[in-house]
Design a protein around this motif. Structure first.
Motif, mmCIF file in Angstrom:
data_model
loop_
_atom_site.group_PDB
_atom_site.id
_atom_site.type_symbol
_atom_site.label_atom_id
_atom_site.label_comp_id
_atom_site.label_asym_id
_atom_site.label_seq_id
_atom_site.Cartn_x
_atom_site.Cartn_y
_atom_site.Cartn_z
ATOM 1 N N PHE A 1 0.816 -1.221 0.000
ATOM 2 C CA PHE A 1 0.000 0.000 0.000
ATOM 3 C C PHE A 1 0.849 1.272 0.000
ATOM 4 O O PHE A 1 0.562 2.217 -0.724
ATOM 5 N N GLU A 2 1.903 1.270 0.805
ATOM 6 C CA GLU A 2 2.752 2.471 0.896
ATOM 7 C C GLU A 2 3.395 2.776 -0.458
ATOM 8 O O GLU A 2 3.399 3.919 -0.922
ATOM 9 N N GLU A 3 3.920 1.737 -1.108
ATOM 10 C CA GLU A 3 4.559 1.912 -2.425
ATOM 11 C C GLU A 3 3.532 2.336 -3.473
ATOM 12 O O GLU A 3 3.822 3.179 -4.332
ATOM 13 N N ALA A 4 2.316 1.781 -3.387
ATOM 14 C CA ALA A 4 1.251 2.153 -4.333
ATOM 15 C C ALA A 4 0.924 3.639 -4.209
ATOM 16 O O ALA A 4 0.841 4.358 -5.217
ATOM 17 N N VAL A 5 0.761 4.111 -2.968
ATOM 18 C CA VAL A 5 0.445 5.532 -2.737
ATOM 19 C C VAL A 5 1.590 6.409 -3.252
ATOM 20 O O VAL A 5 1.360 7.419 -3.929
ATOM 21 N N PHE A 6 2.835 5.996 -2.974
ATOM 22 C CA PHE A 6 4.005 6.769 -3.407
ATOM 23 C C PHE A 6 4.042 6.886 -4.932
ATOM 24 O O PHE A 6 4.198 7.975 -5.489
ATOM 25 N N GLN A 7 3.874 5.750 -5.638
ATOM 26 C CA GLN A 7 3.929 5.736 -7.108
ATOM 27 C C GLN A 7 2.798 6.571 -7.708
ATOM 28 O O GLN A 7 3.007 7.325 -8.663
ATOM 29 N N LEU A 8 1.594 6.409 -7.158
ATOM 30 C CA LEU A 8 0.435 7.135 -7.691
ATOM 31 C C LEU A 8 0.558 8.641 -7.447
ATOM 32 O O LEU A 8 0.234 9.439 -8.327
ATOM 33 N N GLU A 9 1.041 9.019 -6.268
ATOM 34 C CA GLU A 9 1.213 10.453 -5.970
ATOM 35 C C GLU A 9 2.238 11.079 -6.913
ATOM 36 O O GLU A 9 2.039 12.179 -7.422
ATOM 37 N N ARG A 10 3.336 10.361 -7.134
ATOM 38 C CA ARG A 10 4.400 10.886 -8.004
ATOM 39 C C ARG A 10 3.892 11.041 -9.444
ATOM 40 O O ARG A 10 4.126 12.070 -10.080
ATOM 41 N N GLY A 11 3.161 10.026 -9.936
ATOM 42 C CA GLY A 11 2.620 10.102 -11.292
ATOM 43 C C GLY A 11 1.551 11.170 -11.427
ATOM 44 O O GLY A 11 1.505 11.911 -12.425
ATOM 45 N N GLN A 12 0.713 11.286 -10.393
ATOM 46 C CA GLN A 12 -0.403 12.233 -10.438
ATOM 47 C C GLN A 12 0.079 13.681 -10.443
ATOM 48 O O GLN A 12 -0.555 14.547 -11.039
ATOM 49 N N SER A 13 1.216 13.945 -9.779
ATOM 50 C CA SER A 13 1.738 15.322 -9.728
ATOM 51 C C SER A 13 2.037 15.823 -11.145
ATOM 52 O O SER A 13 1.975 17.010 -11.419
ATOM 53 N N GLU A 14 2.305 14.888 -12.057
ATOM 54 C CA GLU A 14 2.608 15.259 -13.439
ATOM 55 C C GLU A 14 1.391 15.109 -14.353
ATOM 56 O O GLU A 14 1.140 15.950 -15.201
ATOM 57 N N LEU A 15 0.609 14.033 -14.148
ATOM 58 C CA LEU A 15 -0.469 13.711 -15.088
ATOM 59 C C LEU A 15 -1.794 14.419 -14.789
ATOM 60 O O LEU A 15 -2.572 14.694 -15.706
ATOM 61 N N GLN A 16 -2.067 14.659 -13.489
ATOM 62 C CA GLN A 16 -3.318 15.332 -13.096
ATOM 63 C C GLN A 16 -4.548 14.672 -13.752
ATOM 64 O O GLN A 16 -5.308 15.318 -14.480
ATOM 65 N N ALA A 17 -4.724 13.373 -13.494
ATOM 66 C CA ALA A 17 -5.838 12.635 -14.104
ATOM 67 C C ALA A 17 -6.854 12.217 -13.051
ATOM 68 O O ALA A 17 -6.482 11.778 -11.967
ATOM 69 N N LYS A 18 -8.137 12.349 -13.407
ATOM 70 C CA LYS A 18 -9.211 11.992 -12.467
ATOM 71 C C LYS A 18 -9.160 10.518 -12.074
ATOM 72 O O LYS A 18 -9.410 10.159 -10.927
ATOM 73 N N GLU A 19 -8.832 9.654 -13.066
ATOM 74 C CA GLU A 19 -8.792 8.213 -12.789
ATOM 75 C C GLU A 19 -7.711 7.886 -11.751
ATOM 76 O O GLU A 19 -7.898 7.021 -10.902
#
Length: 201
Positions: free
Chosen positions: A81-99
Motif C-alpha cells: 500500500f505504501e509503495e502504491a500511494v508513493f507511485q500514484l502520488e508521483r505520477g499524479q503530480s505530473e499527469l493530473q488525471a481523475k482516474e
C-alpha cells in the motif's frame, strides 16, 4: 506551380486525416512536415499539424495514465500500500488525471485500514504475551497476512512471541520431566532436568 503545390498540400492533408483516424500520430506528423518542406505552409496545413501534435501528446498521456493505473493496481493486489500511494502520488503530480485521483483515494483508504488491522493484531498478540499465552500470540501472528511481516515492529513482536513461546514450551517439558523423575524417585535426574532449564530446584 501554385496549383501543384496546393495539390501536394491537399494530398498530404487527406493522408494525414486517414493516419490520424488510425491513431498513427507519428505518421501523420511526418506526412504533414514533409508536405510543408516540399510545398510550403498553408493555414490549413499548420492547423492540422498542430492538431496532430496535440493528439499525439494526449495519446502518450493516456498511455502513461493506463500504465500508472496498472502499476498501482498491481501494488494494491500485492498489499504494497505504501509503495502504491508513493507511485500514484508521483505520477499524479505530473499527469493530473481523475482516474489516478480515484485510485489514489482507494489506495490511501486501504493503507489506513491495513495499518489499523496490523496495529490491532500486534496489540492482541502483546496482550497474549503479557498474560503468559505466548502460544496464542504466535498462532495469531502466524495467521496474519504475510505482508504484515514487511513491518519492522511486527517482526520484532513476532520474534518476542516466538521467544516467549519457546521459553514456555521449555518450562512445560521440563516440569513434565521433573514430575516423571520424581514419580520414579529419581531425585538426581529431576534436579539435573530443572537446572538445565535454568529453574531453581
Amino acid at each position: 506551380p501554385n496549383a501543384i503545390l496546393e495539390n501536394l498540400r491537399q494530398e498530404a492533408i487527406r493522408e494525414a486525416h486517414e493516419l490520424l483516424r488510425q491513431k498513427d500520430f507519428a505518421g501523420a506528423i511526418d506526412t504533414l512536415e514533409k508536405a510543408v518542406a516540399r510545398a510550403g505552409q498553408s493555414p490549413e496545413l499548420v492547423e492540422i499539424l498542430q492538431f496532430a501534435h496535440e493528439q499525439q501528446s494526449e495519446h502518450e498521456r493516456q498511455q502513461r495514465i493506463h500504465h500508472l493505473l496498472g502499476r498501482g493496481q498491481a501494488l494494491l493486489r500485492d498489499e504494497s500500500f505504501e509503495e502504491a500511494v508513493f507511485q500514484l502520488e508521483r505520477g499524479q503530480s505530473e499527469l493530473q488525471a481523475k482516474e489516478v485521483d480515484s485510485l489514489l483515494a482507494t489506495a490511501r483508504a486501504q493503507w489506513r485500514k491495513f495499518d489499523q488491522q496490523r496495529e490491532e493484531t500486534l496489540a492482541r498478540a502483546l496482550q497474549f504475551l503479557q498474560t503468559g499465552e505466548a502460544a496464542k500470540a504466535v498462532a495469531l501472528l502466524d495467521a496474519a497476512p504475510k505482508s504484515f511481516f514487511k513491518n519492522q515492529d511486527f517482526q520484532r513482536v513476532y520474534a518476542q512471541c516466538r521467544e516467549g513461546f519457546g521459553r514456555t514450551t521449555l518450562i512445560r517439558t521440563t516440569v513434565e520431566e521433573v514430575e516423571r523423575s520424581l514419580a520414579r524417585e529419581d531425585l538426581p535426574q529431576a534436579r539435573a532436568a530443572a537446572l538445565s532449564a535454568g529453574m531453581d530446584y
